[in-house]
Design a protein around this motif. Structure first.
Motif, PDB file in Angstrom:
ATOM      1  N   UNK A  87      12.486 -11.237   5.721  1.00 53.77           N
ATOM      2  CA  UNK A  87      11.169 -11.197   5.968  1.00 53.77           C
ATOM      3  C   UNK A  87      10.471 -10.569   4.625  1.00 53.77           C
ATOM      4  N   UNK A  88      10.890  -9.583   3.924  1.00 53.12           N
ATOM      5  CA  UNK A  88      10.168  -8.971   2.992  1.00 53.12           C
ATOM      6  C   UNK A  88      10.340 -10.045   1.753  1.00 53.12           C
ATOM      7  N   UNK A  89      11.158 -11.118   1.553  1.00 55.18           N
ATOM      8  CA  UNK A  89      10.716 -11.983   0.653  1.00 55.18           C
ATOM      9  C   UNK A  89       9.471 -12.719   0.633  1.00 55.18           C
ATOM     10  N   UNK A  90       8.971 -12.978   1.532  1.00 56.13           N
ATOM     11  CA  UNK A  90       7.566 -13.522   1.827  1.00 56.13           C
ATOM     12  C   UNK A  90       6.502 -12.520   2.382  1.00 56.13           C
ATOM     13  N   UNK A  91       6.776 -11.281   2.617  1.00 57.17           N
ATOM     14  CA  UNK A  91       5.778 -10.346   2.938  1.00 57.17           C
ATOM     15  C   UNK A  91       5.612  -9.234   1.820  1.00 57.17           C
ATOM     16  N   UNK A  92       4.648  -9.218   1.355  1.00 55.94           N
ATOM     17  CA  UNK A  92       4.484  -8.651  -0.033  1.00 55.94           C
ATOM     18  C   UNK A  92       3.600  -7.611  -0.120  1.00 55.94           C
ATOM     19  N   UNK A  93       2.858  -6.984   1.105  1.00 55.38           N
ATOM     20  CA  UNK A  93       2.035  -5.865   1.171  1.00 55.38           C
ATOM     21  C   UNK A  93       2.740  -4.537   1.617  1.00 55.38           C
ATOM     22  N   UNK A  94       2.535  -3.548   0.785  1.00 57.10           N
ATOM     23  CA  UNK A  94       3.189  -2.180   1.070  1.00 57.10           C
ATOM     24  C   UNK A  94       2.379  -1.265   0.951  1.00 57.10           C
ATOM     25  N   UNK A  95       2.401  -0.070   1.490  1.00 57.56           N
ATOM     26  CA  UNK A  95       1.708   1.020   1.435  1.00 57.56           C
ATOM     27  C   UNK A  95       1.751   1.441  -0.084  1.00 57.56           C
ATOM     28  N   UNK A  96       0.750   2.324  -0.526  1.00 56.16           N
ATOM     29  CA  UNK A  96       0.741   2.686  -1.968  1.00 56.16           C
ATOM     30  C   UNK A  96       1.799   3.559  -2.302  1.00 56.16           C
ATOM     31  N   UNK A  97       2.332   4.370  -1.368  1.00 55.41           N
ATOM     32  CA  UNK A  97       3.375   5.229  -1.698  1.00 55.41           C
ATOM     33  C   UNK A  97       4.754   4.485  -1.542  1.00 55.41           C
ATOM     34  N   UNK A  98       4.700   3.123  -1.382  1.00 55.52           N
ATOM     35  CA  UNK A  98       6.125   2.191  -1.503  1.00 55.52           C
ATOM     36  C   UNK A  98       6.623   2.194  -0.109  1.00 55.52           C
ATOM     37  N   UNK A  99       6.045   2.654   0.713  1.00 58.85           N
ATOM     38  CA  UNK A  99       6.719   2.515   2.049  1.00 58.85           C
ATOM     39  C   UNK A  99       6.415   0.959   2.656  1.00 58.85           C
ATOM     40  N   UNK A 100       7.551   0.581   2.987  1.00 64.51           N
ATOM     41  CA  UNK A 100       7.500  -0.876   3.737  1.00 64.51           C
ATOM     42  C   UNK A 100       7.450  -0.898   5.111  1.00 64.51           C
ATOM     43  N   UNK A 101       6.743  -1.572   6.027  1.00 66.45           N
ATOM     44  CA  UNK A 101       6.772  -1.549   7.225  1.00 66.45           C
ATOM     45  C   UNK A 101       6.652  -2.999   8.046  1.00 66.45           C
ATOM     46  N   UNK A 102       7.330  -3.300   8.888  1.00 71.24           N
ATOM     47  CA  UNK A 102       7.122  -4.616   9.732  1.00 71.24           C
ATOM     48  C   UNK A 102       5.637  -4.508  10.534  1.00 71.24           C
ATOM     49  N   UNK A 103       4.903  -5.592  10.128  1.00 67.44           N
ATOM     50  CA  UNK A 103       3.514  -5.633  10.658  1.00 67.44           C
ATOM     51  C   UNK A 103       3.445  -5.734  12.225  1.00 67.44           C
ATOM     52  N   UNK A 104       2.497  -5.080  13.044  1.00 65.85           N
ATOM     53  CA  UNK A 104       2.225  -5.546  14.426  1.00 65.85           C
ATOM     54  C   UNK A 104       1.051  -6.591  14.398  1.00 65.85           C
TER      55      UNK A 104
END
Length: 250
Positions: A87-104
């Motif tokens: 998933x994160x190979x193609x999803x490249x938006x993260x919170x500015x503190x670096x926290x990754x999350x799966x979107x709803x």
């Protein structure tokens, strides 16, 4: 297994690269489907008329690109992405503190319509083609951050419905693979600065005219076949884009 004679020919392209392209061509025609084992190295080397070492170098690259996967003692298989491991190979938006999350994801609209000139160009479709266009709003950590407008060919995605998109249990690219046998293996993504129009401002809870990041992506399957044209508008108030390079086999 398909033809047994070599499909390779003398050229300036390294032999292992020719083998790699031939394997991708077989995958693109559905000769080996997701989750299936490809033939043993000995049979493939005989098929393409190359040494085991040359064949293995081509397979190694396809494994590194997550197109094939090796299972110790069982063989080499066409990769399945149903577990969202890429998933994160193609999803490249993260919170500015670096926290990754799966979107709803919330589906906003779904249309079957004539392809725009831009969609015709990006998806390499003939004049007069029709596409499915759908809009998704994606939330991260409870905040709407991204609006995706996505176009796919109605021939390649024959029978796609609004209900299928609403009820899909996995990521969109996993859905493409599971329902239509379409594997996304690479993307070409360009970044622009944009401003929010009234529609996107309402979805992203920003003022009209607010600055947004615009991502313009073509997703490719085997053999450089374009399968999706996507324009994303991103509110970067609390989020940022992480650039990654995804090379497309030429």
């Amino acid at each position: 297994m398909g033809p047994t004679s070599s499909v390779l020919s003398p050229s300036g392209v390294p032999l292992y690269e020719q083998v790699k392209r031939a394997v991708l061509a077989a995958l693109s025609t559905g000769e080996w489907k997701q989750g299936e084992a490809i033939p043993p190295e000995k049979l493939l080397s005989e098929r393409f008329g190359v040494s085991i070492g040359t064949l293995r170098k081509a397979i190694d690259e396809l494994v590194m690109e997550n197109i094939l996967v090796r299972h110790q003692g069982r063989g080499t298989f066409v990769a399945i992405h149903s577990q969202n491991q890429h998933f994160f190979k193609f999803f490249r938006i993260v919170r500015q503190d670096g926290e990754k999350a799966y979107p709803t994801t919330e589906l906003q609209s779904f249309r079957h319509m004539p392809a725009s000139d831009e969609a015709l160009e990006k998806l390499r479709l003939p004049r007069g083609s029709r596409v499915f266009e759908f809009v998704n709003a994606l939330s991260l950590h409870g905040e709407k951050v991204i609006v995706d407008t996505i176009c796919v060919s109605d021939v390649m995605f024959r029978g796609l419905t609004q209900q299928q998109l609403r009820e899909r249990p996995s990521t969109l690219y996993s859905f493409y693979q599971q329902m239509f046998g379409i594997n996304v293996i690479a993307t070409d993504e360009r970044v622009r600065v944009a401003v929010a129009d009234a529609y996107h401002a309402g979805l992203l809870n920003v003022e009209p005219g607010a600055p947004l990041l615009e991502l313009r992506r073509v997703a490719y399957s085997f053999h450089q076949t374009p399968v999706e044209w996507r324009v994303s508008k991103v509110n970067t108030r609390h989020y940022e884009y992480i650039g990654q390079e995804h090379l497309i086999n030429s």
